[in-house]
Design a protein around this motif. Structure first.
Motif, PDB file in Angstrom:
ATOM      1  N   UNK A  42       0.861  -1.187   0.000  1.00 23.00           N
ATOM      2  CA  UNK A  42       0.000   0.000   0.000  1.00 23.00           C
ATOM      3  C   UNK A  42       0.893   1.233   0.000  1.00 23.00           C
ATOM      4  N   UNK A  43       0.535   2.203  -0.835  1.00 20.07           N
ATOM      5  CA  UNK A  43       1.231   3.494  -0.811  1.00 20.07           C
ATOM      6  C   UNK A  43       0.282   4.535  -1.394  1.00 20.07           C
ATOM      7  N   UNK A  44       0.537   5.812  -1.065  1.00 20.84           N
ATOM      8  CA  UNK A  44      -0.324   6.873  -1.591  1.00 20.84           C
ATOM      9  C   UNK A  44      -0.376   6.756  -3.094  1.00 20.84           C
ATOM     10  N   UNK A  45      -1.354   6.624  -3.735  1.00 18.80           N
ATOM     11  CA  UNK A  45      -2.731   6.336  -3.415  1.00 18.80           C
ATOM     12  C   UNK A  45      -3.140   5.066  -4.131  1.00 18.80           C
ATOM     13  N   UNK A  46      -2.357   3.995  -3.952  1.00 20.49           N
ATOM     14  CA  UNK A  46      -2.709   2.754  -4.630  1.00 20.49           C
ATOM     15  C   UNK A  46      -2.223   1.524  -3.887  1.00 20.49           C
ATOM     16  N   UNK A  47      -2.742   0.397  -4.329  1.00 19.75           N
ATOM     17  CA  UNK A  47      -2.306  -0.917  -3.870  1.00 19.75           C
ATOM     18  C   UNK A  47      -1.611  -1.598  -5.045  1.00 19.75           C
ATOM     19  N   UNK A  62      -3.143 -12.704   2.911  1.00 13.70           N
ATOM     20  CA  UNK A  62      -2.654 -11.436   2.382  1.00 13.70           C
ATOM     21  C   UNK A  62      -1.584 -10.950   3.345  1.00 13.70           C
ATOM     22  N   UNK A  63      -0.404 -10.664   2.829  1.00 15.73           N
ATOM     23  CA  UNK A  63       0.653 -10.027   3.609  1.00 15.73           C
ATOM     24  C   UNK A  63       0.775  -8.609   3.063  1.00 15.73           C
ATOM     25  N   UNK A  64       0.284  -7.654   3.848  1.00 15.69           N
ATOM     26  CA  UNK A  64       0.179  -6.277   3.364  1.00 15.69           C
ATOM     27  C   UNK A  64       1.175  -5.403   4.103  1.00 15.69           C
ATOM     28  N   UNK A  65       1.932  -4.624   3.336  1.00 23.06           N
ATOM     29  CA  UNK A  65       2.892  -3.690   3.931  1.00 23.06           C
ATOM     30  C   UNK A  65       2.673  -2.304   3.339  1.00 23.06           C
ATOM     31  N   UNK A  66       3.154  -1.306   4.053  1.00 20.72           N
ATOM     32  CA  UNK A  66       3.030   0.075   3.595  1.00 20.72           C
ATOM     33  C   UNK A  66       4.393   0.601   3.171  1.00 20.72           C
ATOM     34  N   UNK A  67       4.416   1.279   2.050  1.00 26.66           N
ATOM     35  CA  UNK A  67       5.655   1.863   1.549  1.00 26.66           C
ATOM     36  C   UNK A  67       5.874   3.278   2.073  1.00 26.66           C
ATOM     37  N   UNK A  68       4.851   3.869   2.730  1.00 25.05           N
ATOM     38  CA  UNK A  68       5.034   5.269   3.107  1.00 25.05           C
ATOM     39  C   UNK A  68       4.412   5.691   4.443  1.00 25.05           C
ATOM     40  N   UNK A 107      -9.122   2.298   4.149  1.00 25.15           N
ATOM     41  CA  UNK A 107     -10.148   2.946   4.965  1.00 25.15           C
ATOM     42  C   UNK A 107      -9.541   3.814   6.075  1.00 25.15           C
ATOM     43  N   UNK A 108      -8.282   4.201   5.885  1.00 23.59           N
ATOM     44  CA  UNK A 108      -7.620   5.173   6.767  1.00 23.59           C
ATOM     45  C   UNK A 108      -7.248   6.352   5.878  1.00 23.59           C
ATOM     46  N   UNK A 109      -7.821   7.505   6.174  1.00 19.03           N
ATOM     47  CA  UNK A 109      -7.578   8.665   5.310  1.00 19.03           C
ATOM     48  C   UNK A 109      -6.088   8.915   5.169  1.00 19.03           C
ATOM     49  N   UNK A 110      -5.629   9.006   3.913  1.00 17.36           N
ATOM     50  CA  UNK A 110      -4.198   9.154   3.656  1.00 17.36           C
ATOM     51  C   UNK A 110      -3.895  10.344   2.752  1.00 17.36           C
ATOM     52  N   UNK A 111      -4.841  11.268   2.627  1.00 18.41           N
ATOM     53  CA  UNK A 111      -4.588  12.485   1.866  1.00 18.41           C
ATOM     54  C   UNK A 111      -5.474  12.608   0.642  1.00 18.41           C
ATOM     55  N   UNK A 112      -5.250  13.702  -0.082  1.00 18.04           N
ATOM     56  CA  UNK A 112      -5.990  13.973  -1.320  1.00 18.04           C
ATOM     57  C   UNK A 112      -5.740  12.829  -2.304  1.00 18.04           C
ATOM     58  N   UNK A 113      -6.784  12.162  -2.757  1.00 15.61           N
ATOM     59  CA  UNK A 113      -6.649  10.999  -3.627  1.00 15.61           C
ATOM     60  C   UNK A 113      -6.961   9.697  -2.905  1.00 15.61           C
ATOM     61  N   UNK A 114      -7.186   9.762  -1.597  1.00 17.05           N
ATOM     62  CA  UNK A 114      -7.491   8.585  -0.780  1.00 17.05           C
ATOM     63  C   UNK A 114      -8.673   7.791  -1.340  1.00 17.05           C
TER      64      UNK A 114
END
Length: 125
Positions: A42-47, A62-68, A107-114
């Motif tokens: 996951x990263x702004x604004x895509x998977x 599912x093993x989900x990680x965040x890049x940002x 479903x966690x607001x992450x900015x314009x484009x969320x």
């Protein structure tokens, strides 16, 4: 003529090997299928990936990680939800029980484009 001791030993060995062969076949036939592991970033604004193809009844993780930053992962159709934190891997186990195309989203607001941070799970027979 074979003496009684030898006959008993040979019969016991045959019965034992037949039993063990049957047990191995039974265990293999009734073993739970292995889980398929799918890595999602996951990263702004895509998977990535944003389309995931699954088979109905196939256990998946599912093993989900965040890049940002912090994100969420929600696959409403299957009651699946997780927080996705930077530097950590969120593991979600489930087994799809219906076919179709299902949307997942952050479903966690992450900015314009969320609101465009979505993807699709496609489940086939």
């Amino acid at each position: 003529m074979m003496n009684l001791k030898k006959r008993v030993l040979i019969t016991g060995a045959l019965v034992g090997s037949t039993f063990l062969s049957g047990l191995v076949i039974y265990i293999r036939a009734n073993a739970a299928p292995a889980e398929r592991v799918i890595h999602i970033t996951a990263k702004k604004f895509d998977f990535s990936p944003d389309t995931i193809n699954l088979k109905k009844g196939e256990p998946v993780v599912f093993e989900i990680s965040s890049a940002d930053r912090e994100h969420g992962f929600k696959l409403r159709a299957f009651g699946v939800r997780a927080n996705v934190l930077p530097g950590k891997v969120s593991r979600i186990q489930f087994q799809p029980d219906k076919t179709g195309k299902f949307t997942f989203s952050c479903d966690v607001f992450c900015g314009e484009g969320h609101e465009d941070m979505t993807g699709t799970v496609v489940v086939t027979e």
